[in-house]
Design an enzyme around this catalytic site. Sequence first.
Site, short mmCIF file in Angstrom:
data_model
loop_
_atom_site.label_atom_id
_atom_site.label_comp_id
_atom_site.label_asym_id
_atom_site.label_seq_id
_atom_site.Cartn_x
_atom_site.Cartn_y
_atom_site.Cartn_z
N GLY A 69 0.75 -1.09 0.06
CA GLY A 69 0.07 0.01 -0.04
C GLY A 69 0.68 1.31 0.03
N ASN A 153 -7.80 4.39 8.58
CA ASN A 153 -7.36 3.04 9.26
C ASN A 153 -7.39 3.29 10.91
OD1 ASN A 153 -5.30 5.10 8.25
ND2 ASN A 153 -4.14 4.50 9.56
N CYS A 327 1.49 2.27 12.42
CA CYS A 327 2.39 3.13 12.30
C CYS A 327 2.87 4.29 13.30
CB CYS A 327 2.37 3.70 10.89
SG CYS A 327 1.19 2.81 9.89
#
Length: 385
Positions: A69, A153, A327
Amino acid sequence: MIFLDAAATTPVRREVLDAMWPYLTGEFGNPSSHHSLGETAAAALSGARAAVAGVLGCRSGEVTFTSGGTEADNLAVKGIALARQAADPVLNRVVISAVEHPAVEESARYLERFHGFAVDVVPVDGTGLVSPEALEAVLRPETALVSVMYANNEVGTVQPIARLAALAHSCGIPFHTDAVQAAGWLSVDVKALGVDALSISGHKLGAPKGCGVLYVRGRTRIEPLVHGGGQERGRRSGTENVAGAVGLATALTMAQAQQLQAAERVAALRDAFIASVLAGVPEAVLTGHSTERLPSVASFCFPGTSGESVLLELERRGVVCSSGSACAAGSDAPSPVLTALGIEAEVAQTAVRFSFDSSVTALDLETAAQGIRDAVASVRSLGLA
Ligand code: PLP
């Protein structure tokens, strides 16, 4: 262990592994080789491309396989903006939303640092939605590209992509969407969405990490970022990850085939889970949109705690989740996504995200909701805020 971190990654599905296996073992050819092993690999790659194109409702030639991605987002944002700027130097602005994944955000910042672009950030409302009016307000004649993610997300909010893309087109501007989180749950028919570019990642769908797709509409010009042997019609050089492409195509096809049924079931489980968490921890705040959200994500702030401590307490109780996006986990800074939703930095530090795949059960979520109540109480009593 109850794994409620599927937005970070998912295990490889058995059917996906079975489909990939031949290309990792006996049929290990390089698709560029001119012998039968190579031809078998090339045929598998072309079959995978056709399968992805079938799901997206596009032509095979519009599908580029990438390493995931992040690369798909980089190629879309930098590649389209740079190609447009090369054709017309006046085109030196890009528009992104305030809740983009760093793969899009940092790509835009790179254009700003090294290629003279200005970055216009469209704000979101308190639920994480970009309104067409907000987008319209930042579009300029110099805008080279608009990039707004399909589903977020961290909080799961789903954007009105078809309306936003139509708006960008009415000003002659191409539109990219990061569909990495959406592809497992929502239709990725690129014609219905009306997008010019769309990114997908394999490992969010039951394929392995390190494989992704970028759809780029027919005549859209795009500057490659990786140069070399000219694979992927010159858009992305490098020997193709044949097994990864086959795995991604299998996982995407399966996810989309089961989508409607799974989405309905999982959304009902999610709603029961949200109700149960809010009953157990009345001060908890659900983040994101109440209805325009992925079936698979429920994210909360637990005021008076710290997200990291709740996470650790939950893991001790056998529940695995995330204190924000994977992340950003481990970073002390409050999540930029939650901040963009207008959540105070202090409250944003208390965020925990629960995300599921289609194998989740009512019992998993009931057990997790109980664990959340106990974990929050324990963090508070231990003063771990
Ligand atoms: N975009 C979104 C919305 C994501 O959630 C992720 C992964 O977390 C990515 C992009 C990056 O995908 P990959 O891990 O395949 O590089």
